[in-house]
Scaffold this motif. Structure first.
Motif, PDB file in Angstrom:
ATOM      1  N   UNK A  45       0.820  -1.197   0.000  1.00 60.06           N
ATOM      2  CA  UNK A  45       0.000   0.000   0.000  1.00 60.06           C
ATOM      3  C   UNK A  45       0.852   1.244   0.000  1.00 60.06           C
ATOM      4  N   UNK A  46       0.316   2.391  -0.453  1.00 60.77           N
ATOM      5  CA  UNK A  46       1.079   3.635  -0.475  1.00 60.77           C
ATOM      6  C   UNK A  46       0.998   4.383   0.849  1.00 60.77           C
ATOM      7  N   UNK A  47       2.075   5.084   1.186  1.00 64.76           N
ATOM      8  CA  UNK A  47       2.095   5.949   2.369  1.00 64.76           C
ATOM      9  C   UNK A  47       2.606   7.320   1.932  1.00 64.76           C
ATOM     10  N   UNK A  48       1.757   8.353   2.023  1.00 66.67           N
ATOM     11  CA  UNK A  48       2.081   9.693   1.538  1.00 66.67           C
ATOM     12  C   UNK A  48       2.681  10.554   2.651  1.00 66.67           C
ATOM     13  N   UNK A  49       3.699  11.335   2.305  1.00 68.81           N
ATOM     14  CA  UNK A  49       4.273  12.317   3.225  1.00 68.81           C
ATOM     15  C   UNK A  49       5.224  13.218   2.439  1.00 68.81           C
ATOM     16  N   UNK A  50       5.385  14.427   2.924  1.00 71.19           N
ATOM     17  CA  UNK A  50       6.421  15.313   2.380  1.00 71.19           C
ATOM     18  C   UNK A  50       7.667  15.087   3.235  1.00 71.19           C
ATOM     19  N   UNK A  51       8.387  14.006   2.932  1.00 71.36           N
ATOM     20  CA  UNK A  51       9.473  13.571   3.820  1.00 71.36           C
ATOM     21  C   UNK A  51      10.649  14.547   3.814  1.00 71.36           C
ATOM     22  N   UNK A  52      10.831  15.300   2.698  1.00 73.11           N
ATOM     23  CA  UNK A  52      11.961  16.215   2.602  1.00 73.11           C
ATOM     24  C   UNK A  52      11.564  17.678   2.784  1.00 73.11           C
ATOM     25  N   UNK A  54       9.822  19.793   1.114  1.00 70.51           N
ATOM     26  CA  UNK A  54       9.996  20.699  -0.022  1.00 70.51           C
ATOM     27  C   UNK A  54       8.672  21.177  -0.593  1.00 70.51           C
ATOM     28  N   UNK A  55       7.556  20.786   0.062  1.00 74.66           N
ATOM     29  CA  UNK A  55       6.258  21.311  -0.335  1.00 74.66           C
ATOM     30  C   UNK A  55       5.441  20.429  -1.241  1.00 74.66           C
ATOM     31  N   UNK A  56       5.963  19.248  -1.644  1.00 74.93           N
ATOM     32  CA  UNK A  56       5.150  18.337  -2.441  1.00 74.93           C
ATOM     33  C   UNK A  56       5.160  16.948  -1.809  1.00 74.93           C
ATOM     34  N   UNK A  57       4.203  16.119  -2.223  1.00 75.49           N
ATOM     35  CA  UNK A  57       4.021  14.819  -1.595  1.00 75.49           C
ATOM     36  C   UNK A  57       4.907  13.756  -2.223  1.00 75.49           C
ATOM     37  N   UNK A  58       5.540  12.970  -1.371  1.00 70.57           N
ATOM     38  CA  UNK A  58       6.314  11.811  -1.773  1.00 70.57           C
ATOM     39  C   UNK A  58       5.528  10.552  -1.365  1.00 70.57           C
ATOM     40  N   UNK A  59       5.936   9.407  -1.895  1.00 68.76           N
ATOM     41  CA  UNK A  59       5.163   8.178  -1.684  1.00 68.76           C
ATOM     42  C   UNK A  59       6.094   7.037  -1.301  1.00 68.76           C
ATOM     43  N   UNK A  60       5.824   6.403  -0.164  1.00 70.29           N
ATOM     44  CA  UNK A  60       6.558   5.201   0.209  1.00 70.29           C
ATOM     45  C   UNK A  60       5.678   3.986  -0.076  1.00 70.29           C
ATOM     46  N   UNK A  61       6.266   2.971  -0.735  1.00 73.78           N
ATOM     47  CA  UNK A  61       5.545   1.735  -1.017  1.00 73.78           C
ATOM     48  C   UNK A  61       6.323   0.576  -0.408  1.00 73.78           C
TER      49      UNK A  61
END
Length: 556
Positions: A45-52, A54-61
């Motif tokens: 499943x996907x896990x969304x967060x702005x990990x860095x 920088x203002x946009x969403x990244x995705x961990x799978x």
């Protein structure tokens, strides 16, 4: 009988007319263009967060590394709609793991997102054992968003478990993990679910100094003995079922009833599942193979309702009756709602896809579980026997009719997503105010070789309409930094919506960490009300739509 039929036909006509007058919900598959299609990766499943930050969403799978090159992915958003996998470079590749879900949470309240990953044992013929792991984000300390594995030093090991100490983390079969501040002390605690029917789940209390303590037994969240098959699949569900400001806990199981635990506000929980009188969770006794739950206020009455994706029967829609009766109780309205699809669901998500102010439901189907895993995957231990989905299925998109019924509008929506589905999450990837979808699928491997039709991820971009919207980004101070457990109420004319900020849902997935509200034809939110876990409350008035409002909890 003729009179009742006339009423039914009239109601059907009104609903159909309302749907016909509403802009269609349309999606476009942008997986390949964005670089995330990722053929043959067995993602949970996907896990969304702005990990860095920088203002946009990244995705961990999180995935099951059953073949070369099939490791976990951290899809970094470059801000133009394209992604690149930086998991290994950032230190969260979880190389060699069999991962089953991930959850983002700022457990040390330092302003960046840390990551918990639920892992399984090494599997047949594999010697490497990667335990369930916690990674600390070093962005605040170093200025670079790399991660450090702190599982052992943080004490994410069960009390008295020698195998956990040996491998440096939880050694048994992880089935899901989620952050939540169950004791309202301002930092995030961690709940871990186990897929082995005879092994207990675990709750770790955050000590506030970078370490955790196993409080499973003393807190009353243990379920061994309460159910016969404690196979706890899917994300843990932290949610406030009685609106008292303290998160409660729903634990879903495969092959047995769910367990609904009420927070006693003193560090302990009480099982209310089988109570015949309120507070009661009798509606959760259904023994279906549920893979977590999706939670939201689908009827806009101010309390939170549950959608259970079940792999072996019709999905269940369970409505809270708290606002009507004044005490915790639930009604199963699956049959009348029209949302009880029996397509072999694993994942689900709730979001207002057309921004009309009412939550819709998306289901990631995988076909019925009717193939014995031992028949298709060699070297399985003889005591490990369970059924899996083998044939792809079509997903479902349900539009909310605003009367506790839903209409299947999948065909022609672009959201069909045919595959052996697992997780799904909704997030505004391109920041246009409309929820997009990221869904994962299952590919099976035996001894490192693929044995079924290859599956892939899907990034489905919402094509939007003219409806208004507003988004709310929370930042806690007295409460945990993420604001998990906070509730936001948005009033626009007669439209009143409520959202609850949580870290995980359904089959080990997350939604956008920024809460999304559709405003219909309105351009302004008359009131935005925030209730924080600390007890603090804030009110904003006359807020213009089509923007993201950042709300920080006041100090003191």
């Amino acid at each position: 009988m003729q009179y009742r039929s006339s009423i039914y036909i009239a109601a059907l006509f009104v609903t159909s007319t309302a749907i016909a007058d509403t802009p269609p919900i349309l999606f476009k598959d942008m997986s390949e263009a964005a670089g995330v299609s990722d053929m043959a990766v067995n993602g949970s499943g996907p896990a969304f967060a702005d990990y860095d930050n920088d203002g946009d969403l990244d995705i961990y799978v999180a995935g099951e590394a059953l073949a070369e090159g099939i490791e976990n992915r951290l899809w970094e958003n470059d801000g133009t709609g394209a992604f690149r996998n930086v998991a290994a470079a950032r230190g969260v590749g979880n190389d060699g793991s069999l991962s089953r879900g991930a959850s983002w949470g700022d457990f040390d309240n330092d302003g960046d997102q840390d990551l918990a990953i639920s892992n399984m044992g090494p599997g047949p013929g594999r010697g490497k054992h990667i335990p369930t792991s916690v990674y600390k984000n070093l962005l605040t300390e170093t200025g670079v968003a790399d991660f450090e594995d702190i599982t052992r030093t943080a004490g994410i090991m069960r009390v008295g478990n020698e195998e956990d100490v040996r491998v440096g983390g939880i050694s048994d079969t992880g089935a899901g993990v989620a952050w939540g501040d169950y004791d309202n002390d301002g930092d995030l605690d961690l709940f871990w679910k186990c897929a082995d029917y005879d092994i207990e789940n675990a709750l770790f209390r955050n000590n506030g100094d970078g370490t955790f303590t196993d409080v499973t037994e003393m807190s009353g969240v243990a379920i061994q003995g309460k159910v016969l098959e404690a196979n706890s699949q899917g994300a843990p569900n932290w949610t406030d079922i009685n609106n008292d400001g303290w998160v409660d806990l729903l634990i879903t199981n495969e092959g047995d009833s769910k367990v609904l635990l009420l927070n006693n506000k003193n560090g302990t929980f009480t099982d209310i599942t089988k109570n015949r009188r309120g507070p009661t969770g009798l509606a959760f006794l259904n023994p279906g193979n549920a893979n977590g739950a999706c939670i939201g206020d689908v009827d806009n009455d101010g309390d939170f309702d549950f959608y259970l994706p079940t792999a072996d029967q019709a999905n269940r829609l369970i409505i809270s009756t708290l606002s009507e009766k004044g005490e915790v109780g639930f009604d199963d309205i699956t049959l009348t709602s029209g949302a009880g699809d029996p397509g072999g669901a694993r994942g689900c998500t709730m979001a207002d896809f057309d921004n009309d102010g009412w939550l819709d439901i998306y289901v990631n189907n995988g076909g019925l579980s009717n193939v014995l895993i031992n028949d298709v995957i060699t070297n399985m231990a003889p005591f490990v026997q369970f059924y899996i989905a083998w044939e792809p299925a079509t997903n479902k998109l349900y539009r909310n009719n605003r009367d506790n019924t839903f209409t299947d509008i999948t065909d022609g929506s672009g959201a069909e997503g045919f595959g052996i589905g697992s997780g799904v999450g909704a997030a505004d990837i391109n920041q246009d105010g409309f929820p997009d979808l990221f869904l994962t699928n299952r590919t099976y491997y035996s001894s490192g070789e693929r044995v079924n039709i290859p599956q892939r991820n899907h990034l489905l971009m919402n094509q939007g309409n003219e409806n208004g919207w507003i988004k709310v980004k929370l930042s806690g101070s007295m409460s945990n930094r993420n604001g998990y457990g906070a509730k936001v109420r948005v009033v626009s004319g007669e439209l009143v919506q409520a959202r609850e900020h949580t870290s995980a849902h359904g089959y080990n997935s997350t939604n956008d960490p920024i809460l999304m509200f559709g405003l219909g034809d309105a351009d302004t939110a008359d009131r935005i009300e925030v209730s924080w876990p600390s007890g603090a409350k804030q009110v904003l008035t006359n807020v213009s739509g089509r923007q993201t409002i950042q709300i920080s909890e006041p100090q003191g």
